[in-house]
Scaffold this motif. Structure first.
Motif, mmCIF file in Angstrom:
data_model
loop_
_atom_site.group_PDB
_atom_site.id
_atom_site.type_symbol
_atom_site.label_atom_id
_atom_site.label_comp_id
_atom_site.label_asym_id
_atom_site.label_seq_id
_atom_site.Cartn_x
_atom_site.Cartn_y
_atom_site.Cartn_z
ATOM 1 N N GLY A 1 0.829 -1.210 0.000
ATOM 2 C CA GLY A 1 0.000 0.000 0.000
ATOM 3 C C GLY A 1 0.855 1.246 0.000
ATOM 4 O O GLY A 1 0.554 2.216 -0.720
ATOM 5 N N ARG A 2 1.923 1.229 0.802
ATOM 6 C CA ARG A 2 2.846 2.379 0.831
ATOM 7 C C ARG A 2 3.568 2.520 -0.514
ATOM 8 O O ARG A 2 3.784 3.636 -0.998
ATOM 9 C CB ARG A 2 3.853 2.206 1.975
ATOM 10 C CG ARG A 2 3.244 2.414 3.362
ATOM 11 C CD ARG A 2 4.325 2.545 4.429
ATOM 12 N NE ARG A 2 5.030 1.289 4.668
ATOM 13 C CZ ARG A 2 4.639 0.371 5.551
ATOM 14 N NH1 ARG A 2 3.541 0.555 6.278
ATOM 15 N NH2 ARG A 2 5.331 -0.730 5.726
ATOM 16 N N LYS B 1 1.882 6.487 -6.931
ATOM 17 C CA LYS B 1 0.872 7.476 -7.316
ATOM 18 C C LYS B 1 1.449 8.885 -7.281
ATOM 19 O O LYS B 1 1.221 9.689 -8.190
ATOM 20 C CB LYS B 1 -0.334 7.393 -6.372
ATOM 21 C CG LYS B 1 -1.310 6.266 -6.658
ATOM 22 C CD LYS B 1 -2.457 6.349 -5.659
ATOM 23 C CE LYS B 1 -3.506 5.309 -5.918
ATOM 24 N NZ LYS B 1 -4.593 5.361 -4.915
ATOM 25 N N LYS B 2 2.174 9.193 -6.212
ATOM 26 C CA LYS B 2 2.768 10.521 -6.055
ATOM 27 C C LYS B 2 3.771 10.798 -7.169
ATOM 28 O O LYS B 2 3.794 11.883 -7.761
ATOM 29 C CB LYS B 2 3.456 10.603 -4.684
ATOM 30 C CG LYS B 2 3.987 11.976 -4.342
ATOM 31 C CD LYS B 2 4.602 11.964 -2.948
ATOM 32 C CE LYS B 2 5.207 13.336 -2.610
ATOM 33 N NZ LYS B 2 5.848 13.341 -1.268
ATOM 34 N N TYR C 1 -5.533 1.901 -8.044
ATOM 35 C CA TYR C 1 -4.864 2.956 -8.806
ATOM 36 C C TYR C 1 -5.197 2.789 -10.286
ATOM 37 O O TYR C 1 -5.693 1.742 -10.715
ATOM 38 C CB TYR C 1 -3.347 2.917 -8.598
ATOM 39 C CG TYR C 1 -2.692 1.641 -9.075
ATOM 40 C CD1 TYR C 1 -2.143 1.549 -10.353
ATOM 41 C CD2 TYR C 1 -2.650 0.511 -8.255
ATOM 42 C CE1 TYR C 1 -1.563 0.378 -10.796
ATOM 43 C CE2 TYR C 1 -2.069 -0.661 -8.693
ATOM 44 C CZ TYR C 1 -1.521 -0.729 -9.963
ATOM 45 O OH TYR C 1 -0.956 -1.892 -10.408
ATOM 46 N N ALA D 1 1.168 4.075 -2.955
ATOM 47 C CA ALA D 1 1.015 5.512 -2.665
ATOM 48 C C ALA D 1 2.206 6.299 -3.193
ATOM 49 O O ALA D 1 2.047 7.387 -3.773
ATOM 50 C CB ALA D 1 0.864 5.719 -1.163
ATOM 51 N N LYS D 2 3.403 5.738 -3.024
ATOM 52 C CA LYS D 2 4.620 6.389 -3.528
ATOM 53 C C LYS D 2 4.578 6.472 -5.051
ATOM 54 O O LYS D 2 4.940 7.490 -5.647
ATOM 55 C CB LYS D 2 5.845 5.598 -3.068
ATOM 56 C CG LYS D 2 7.168 6.217 -3.485
ATOM 57 C CD LYS D 2 8.331 5.338 -3.046
ATOM 58 C CE LYS D 2 9.655 5.899 -3.567
ATOM 59 N NZ LYS D 2 10.799 5.022 -3.203
ATOM 60 N N ALA E 1 -5.717 -1.500 -1.997
ATOM 61 C CA ALA E 1 -5.284 -0.281 -2.705
ATOM 62 C C ALA E 1 -5.680 -0.347 -4.173
ATOM 63 O O ALA E 1 -5.562 -1.378 -4.824
ATOM 64 C CB ALA E 1 -3.778 -0.112 -2.579
#
Length: 418
Positions: free
Chosen positions: A215-216, A222-223, A321, A219-220, A319
């Motif tokens: 999940g982390r 995505k950023k 995306y 998120a990374k 998660a």
């Protein structure tokens, strides 16, 4: 009439295997192509296995490999079905040829018996002189001549049919051996597939234990992708603004020229939509038209590889995306190529990732995860020209590839060749 039917039959059996051969060769090429993809994915998976950390790319590569193995088994099944049809056809042909051969030999035996009864010259002369008139005698002479020729032809047909029969028996035997080999290959591939599915179950179990970490990672990602998307959008907006400015300047110059020559000012052209400014020049319009014409035929951005993540929405555990392009797993150090001629819009590094964008009129292609790009901004490139090499990260040698029309994201799989 019997001879004509026999000739037609022999022609049909001579050309019938061509359809099977063509289809079989296509299936064989398809199977070999799938095997090359499987081997490339396995090579990347072997390298990934050396690392201590399981990655999303590894999970997707394993899923893609399993899908390819299933496709390979499907191709093998099609090959077996083709061979079954060919074997059935050849068995029918062998039976028909055996029947034709028996009939030809029977007819030939009758001619031999007739020839034995009329073998000496005296009998032939008596047969001719026994005619009612000269016309019948002439016909009997012609009959004896034609009978001799026909007997020779029948002998040739018997030899030809026997030769064809022997050839078909050899082909049938070869097809049966090929089917046996394919059945063994099918059994081997099914064993490999079962093994890989067990491996996938183990990996997914490991994934569920590390879901928070993944999940982390998502998120990374995505950023990072958001930063790249902003760069792309800004660059395209700048291109649209420049195109609009050029079009307005051209209109201003045309109006000034008309005024200086005391001519009525040209009618103002309707302002195009923002995307159409990108095709305002003849060169841009030509590139756009060429790119669009090649939909479904564009070359891949790498010479070999597999799409391990497709276009659109994806979910990994809890998660989710969106992938605005496709991820292509390829070999380490693979050359990245422009899929169409155009002009390099920008070359930039965003959060440690090299990105190259190329403009093709109103279309754009974006190539992410490069190392040492070999092109620079404003440079003209040709189709299949090298623009750099793929960088190898913890995810392996993976190229992220996107296609856009103006600011709209398009599915690359609909544009590149199958």
């Amino acid at each position: 009439m019997k001879l004509h039917k026999l000739l037609l039959f022999l022609l049909l059996i001579a050309f019938a295997p061509a359809a099977f051969a063509q289809s079989s060769s296509q299936l064989k090429r398809k199977k070999e192509a799938i095997q090359r993809e499987i081997e490339l994915l396995q090579k990347n998976l072997n390298k990934a296995a050396q690392g201590k950390k399981l990655t999303l790319s590894e999970i997707r590569a394993l899923s893609t490999k399993i899908s390819l193995m299933q496709s390979k088994i499907t191709v093998i099944n099609s090959e077996i079905k083709n061979l079954d049809n060919e074997i059935h056809e050849n068995k029918n042909t062998v039976h028909s040829l055996q029947g034709q051969l028996a009939q030809l030999k029977k007819e030939y035996a009758g001619m031999i018996r007739f020839a034995q009864r009329n073998k000496n010259s005296y009998d032939k002369m008596m047969f001719i002189f026994a005619a009612r008139d000269f016309n019948q005698a002439y016909k009997r002479i012609k009959y004896l001549q034609q009978f001799g020729q026909y007997r020779k032809k029948q002998a040739d047909y018997i030899q030809g049919t026997e030769k064809n029969l022997n050839y078909k028996i050899v082909v049938l035997d070869k097809s049966l051996k090929a089917k046996s080999s394919l059945l063994k290959e099918q059994e081997t591939e099914q064993g490999k597939l079962a093994k890989n599915k067990n491996e996938q179950a183990t990996v997914l179990n490991q994934f569920s234990k590390q879901e928070k970490q993944f999940g982390r990672d998502i998120a990374k990602r995505k950023k990072q992708q958001a930063a790249i998307d902003r760069e792309i959008r800004n660059a395209i907006n700048r291109e649209i603004a420049l195109a609009r400015k050029r079009a307005e300047e051209e209109a201003r110059i045309a109006a000034a020229k008309a005024k200086a020559e005391s001519k009525p000012a040209p009618a103002e052209k309707p302002k195009p939509k923002s995307g159409n400014y990108l095709t305002a020049t003849p060169e841009a319009a030509r590139l756009s038209a060429g790119f669009e014409t090649n939909r479904g035929r564009l070359p891949w951005p790498v010479a070999s590889g597999s799409i391990t993540e497709g276009f659109g929405r994806h979910t990994e555990g809890q998660a989710g995306y969106t992938n605005d392009g496709v991820n292509i797993m390829t070999s380490e150090g693979a050359t990245v190529r422009a899929v169409f001629g155009g002009e390099v819009l920008f070359v930039t590094v965003i959060q440690g990732i090299y990105v190259v964008a190329i403009r093709h009129g109103e279309y754009f292609t974006i190539y992410q995860n490069l190392k040492s790009p070999s092109v620079s901004k404003g440079e003209k490139v040709e189709t299949r020209q090298s623009i750099g090499t793929v960088a190898t990260t913890s995810d392996g040698a993976v190229l992220h590839f996107e296609i856009m029309r103006g600011q709209s994201k398009l599915n690359p799989e609909a544009w590149i060749a199958k």
